[in-house]
Design a protein around this motif. Sequence first.
Motif, mmCIF file in Angstrom:
data_model
loop_
_atom_site.group_PDB
_atom_site.id
_atom_site.type_symbol
_atom_site.label_atom_id
_atom_site.label_comp_id
_atom_site.label_asym_id
_atom_site.label_seq_id
_atom_site.Cartn_x
_atom_site.Cartn_y
_atom_site.Cartn_z
ATOM 1 N N ALA A 157 40.026 41.848 27.259
ATOM 2 C CA ALA A 157 39.263 42.922 27.908
ATOM 3 C C ALA A 157 38.204 43.461 26.952
ATOM 4 O O ALA A 157 38.493 43.759 25.788
ATOM 5 N N THR A 158 36.991 43.596 27.444
ATOM 6 C CA THR A 158 35.908 44.164 26.632
ATOM 7 C C THR A 158 35.144 45.249 27.381
ATOM 8 O O THR A 158 34.608 46.165 26.770
ATOM 9 N N SER A 159 35.078 45.164 28.705
ATOM 10 C CA SER A 159 34.332 46.148 29.496
ATOM 11 C C SER A 159 35.283 47.144 30.141
ATOM 12 O O SER A 159 36.500 46.922 30.200
ATOM 13 N N ALA A 160 34.734 48.227 30.635
ATOM 14 C CA ALA A 160 35.548 49.230 31.321
ATOM 15 C C ALA A 160 36.259 48.615 32.523
ATOM 16 O O ALA A 160 37.439 48.879 32.767
ATOM 17 N N ALA A 161 35.545 47.785 33.288
ATOM 18 C CA ALA A 161 36.151 47.146 34.458
ATOM 19 C C ALA A 161 37.306 46.232 34.058
ATOM 20 O O ALA A 161 38.326 46.164 34.757
ATOM 21 N N GLU A 162 37.160 45.534 32.948
ATOM 22 C CA GLU A 162 38.219 44.628 32.496
ATOM 23 C C GLU A 162 39.439 45.400 32.008
ATOM 24 O O GLU A 162 40.580 44.956 32.208
ATOM 25 N N TYR A 163 39.241 46.550 31.397
ATOM 26 C CA TYR A 163 40.389 47.376 31.013
ATOM 27 C C TYR A 163 41.105 47.922 32.241
ATOM 28 O O TYR A 163 42.333 48.016 32.268
ATOM 29 N N ARG A 164 40.345 48.260 33.279
ATOM 30 C CA ARG A 164 40.980 48.711 34.512
ATOM 31 C C ARG A 164 41.786 47.584 35.147
ATOM 32 O O ARG A 164 42.911 47.800 35.632
ATOM 33 N N ALA A 165 41.237 46.386 35.137
ATOM 34 C CA ALA A 165 41.955 45.242 35.700
ATOM 35 C C ALA A 165 43.221 44.938 34.912
ATOM 36 O O ALA A 165 44.277 44.627 35.488
ATOM 37 N N ALA A 166 43.132 45.032 33.591
ATOM 38 C CA ALA A 166 44.307 44.794 32.760
ATOM 39 C C ALA A 166 45.394 45.818 33.052
ATOM 40 O O ALA A 166 46.579 45.474 33.183
ATOM 41 N N TRP A 167 44.988 47.081 33.193
ATOM 42 C CA TRP A 167 45.988 48.116 33.449
ATOM 43 C C TRP A 167 46.568 47.991 34.861
ATOM 44 O O TRP A 167 47.756 48.254 35.073
ATOM 45 N N ASP A 168 45.764 47.570 35.826
ATOM 46 C CA ASP A 168 46.284 47.297 37.169
ATOM 47 C C ASP A 168 47.448 46.309 37.094
ATOM 48 O O ASP A 168 48.504 46.508 37.708
ATOM 49 N N ALA A 169 47.235 45.219 36.356
ATOM 50 C CA ALA A 169 48.250 44.171 36.250
ATOM 51 C C ALA A 169 49.479 44.658 35.506
ATOM 52 O O ALA A 169 50.625 44.329 35.870
ATOM 53 N N ILE A 170 49.267 45.443 34.462
ATOM 54 C CA ILE A 170 50.389 45.962 33.672
ATOM 55 C C ILE A 170 51.236 46.919 34.511
ATOM 56 O O ILE A 170 52.471 46.854 34.497
ATOM 57 N N GLU A 171 50.592 47.806 35.249
ATOM 58 C CA GLU A 171 51.331 48.719 36.126
ATOM 59 C C GLU A 171 52.180 47.953 37.130
ATOM 60 O O GLU A 171 53.351 48.290 37.365
#
Length: 254
Positions: free
Chosen positions: A81-95
């Motif tokens: 993850a490098t962008s804000a959108a990618e961090y949101r996607a990563a956290w979606d998956a983690i949740e």
Amino acid sequence: MPAEYTQSDQFRGARIHLCDLSGLEIRDCDVTGLKIVDCYGGNVSLGGGFERVVVNDVDVTAYVEAELDRLHPNRVLAREATSAAEYRAAWDAIEKQWEETLDRARRLPEAKLHEQVDGEWSFVETQRHLLMASDAWIGNAVLEEDAPYHPLGLPGGGMPAEASAKLGLTLDATPTLDEVLAPRLARMATMRRVVDELTEAELDRVCGRKPADSYPDREYVVRRCLMVVCKEEAEHHRYAVRDLTVLEAGARTE
């Protein structure tokens, strides 16, 4: 009772020859340059953050990483993850993965969730550690909260006891899963709010604090703090589901 060596450098550069090392456990150690040559045995297990691993003259590093990524794709999201959108996607998956895994864990008796598998953290202790990770890297470093550390947080093995006490951590507590999940899920909700409000400019903001006093004096930026939390979540989820499989098998035979 086996001998135990802690915070010692007496083995640095040593050569161990013709010794019986069956059952030897090396945990939380710097093993840079470690060589095991002309040895034999079964059930040899390696685990950790290795930059390069060579087995019988074959570099298996890339294979191991690729296989871990295949089995646990959230590792890739957290790592890349490098962008804000990618961090949101990563956290979606983690949740999502933790929601499913918590449902799975609750099907076991509470006592099973306090059992350690092969000396690793129990399921409850894992939740305590992730609580601590959120408190240090988000509550303290990113948000600079007045009282970021929950007493049930569990730091990594490298934090000195006096540093843990200074943060108000109760290391010898024996909370139930629900008692840990109350603050743990609250911290996950905080992380959700942080990534939902995240901007590209915020990613490069320099934090005003370190995660904790015991951390090195260096510059901590928001993107690094978010990456640490995401990677901690992904890796400890991997450990948790590995051990849940063992606990479930044990529960079926009892």
